[in-house]
Design an enzyme around this catalytic site. Structure first.
Site, PDB file in Angstrom:
ATOM      1  N   GLY A 159     -23.666 -15.027   3.089  1.00  7.67           N
ATOM      2  CA  GLY A 159     -23.652 -13.640   3.557  1.00  7.67           C
ATOM      3  C   GLY A 159     -23.216 -12.683   2.472  1.00  7.67           C
ATOM      4  N   CYS A 206     -17.180 -15.225   1.189  1.00  6.26           N
ATOM      5  CA  CYS A 206     -17.158 -15.255   2.650  1.00  6.26           C
ATOM      6  C   CYS A 206     -17.059 -16.731   3.025  1.00  6.26           C
ATOM      7  CB  CYS A 206     -18.377 -14.560   3.263  1.00  6.26           C
ATOM      8  SG  CYS A 206     -19.970 -15.350   2.962  1.00  6.26           S
ATOM      9  N   GLY A 207     -17.275 -17.093   4.261  1.00  5.83           N
ATOM     10  CA  GLY A 207     -17.126 -18.488   4.656  1.00  5.83           C
ATOM     11  C   GLY A 207     -18.006 -19.428   3.865  1.00  5.83           C
ATOM     12  N   ASP A 240     -14.038 -11.549   3.422  1.00  7.44           N
ATOM     13  CA  ASP A 240     -13.645 -11.388   4.821  1.00  7.44           C
ATOM     14  C   ASP A 240     -12.689 -12.532   5.147  1.00  7.44           C
ATOM     15  OD1 ASP A 240     -15.266 -13.651   5.015  1.00  7.44           O
ATOM     16  OD2 ASP A 240     -16.639 -12.788   6.483  1.00  7.44           O
ATOM     17  N   GLY A 247     -20.442 -18.099   1.490  1.00  3.08           N
ATOM     18  CA  GLY A 247     -20.904 -17.408   0.295  1.00  3.08           C
ATOM     19  C   GLY A 247     -22.302 -16.838   0.455  1.00  3.08           C
TER      20      GLY A 247
END
Length: 163
Positions: A71, A66-67, A8, A69
């Site tokens: 999630g 992701c920001g 994302d 990791g």
């Protein structure tokens, strides 16, 4: 090797850099998105298709970002048969494949720098599952939690490693 990658907004820059490095190293890369930086997007929209592609054999292994990791790891592991882990060190990148047949590496775009991320991905992709009986036994027990019976790791013991 055919590698899938997904992120994302939190890992967009890292994904773009890893794609370049993977292709430069001769890997075929399937980009599951995000394809542009969109601050409001959601990692499940990209990580779930990546995980399903790994499971279907459309890509050999996956890289989910992701920001943090976290999630991406939680999300990927919701797909039955995926063995994903948040990785920050080389030992775990290698051992996760050798012992646990990890098929998706997860990292944080805001927590891991691009050079360390590249080293971790290379370690992950170079590692091979040991197929040791004790590891197969453990994976069978984990597979039972998904209601799958015998693990895909045991079924895959005769499958050659793709190049």
């Amino acid at each position: 090797m055919r590698v899938g990658i997904a992120t994302d907004h939190g890992g967009f820059a890292l994904k773009e850099e890893l794609i370049s490095k993977l292709r430069g190293a001769g890997h075929e890369v399937v980009d599951f998105g995000a394809h542009e930086l969109t601050p409001g997007d959601d990692y499940p929209d990209y990580v779930i298709p990546l995980a399903r592609a790994v499971l279907a054999g459309n890509v050999y292994r996956g890289v989910a970002i992701c920001g943090s990791g976290v999630g991406a790891s939680v999300c990927a592991n919701k797909v039955s048969g995926i063995r994903a882990a948040l990785i920050h060190d080389h030992f775990s990148a290698k051992q996760g494949v050798e012992d646990d047949h990890m098929n998706v590496i997860c990292m944080g775009g805001r927590t891991v720098g691009p050079e360390v991320a590249w080293d971790l991905v290379q370690t992950f992709l170079a590692a091979e599952f040991s197929q040791a009986e004790r590891h197969l036994r453990r994976l069978d027990k984990v597979a039972l939690l998904d209601g799958r019976g015998i693990s895909d790791a045991r079924r895959a013991t005769a499958t050659p490693r793709p190049t």
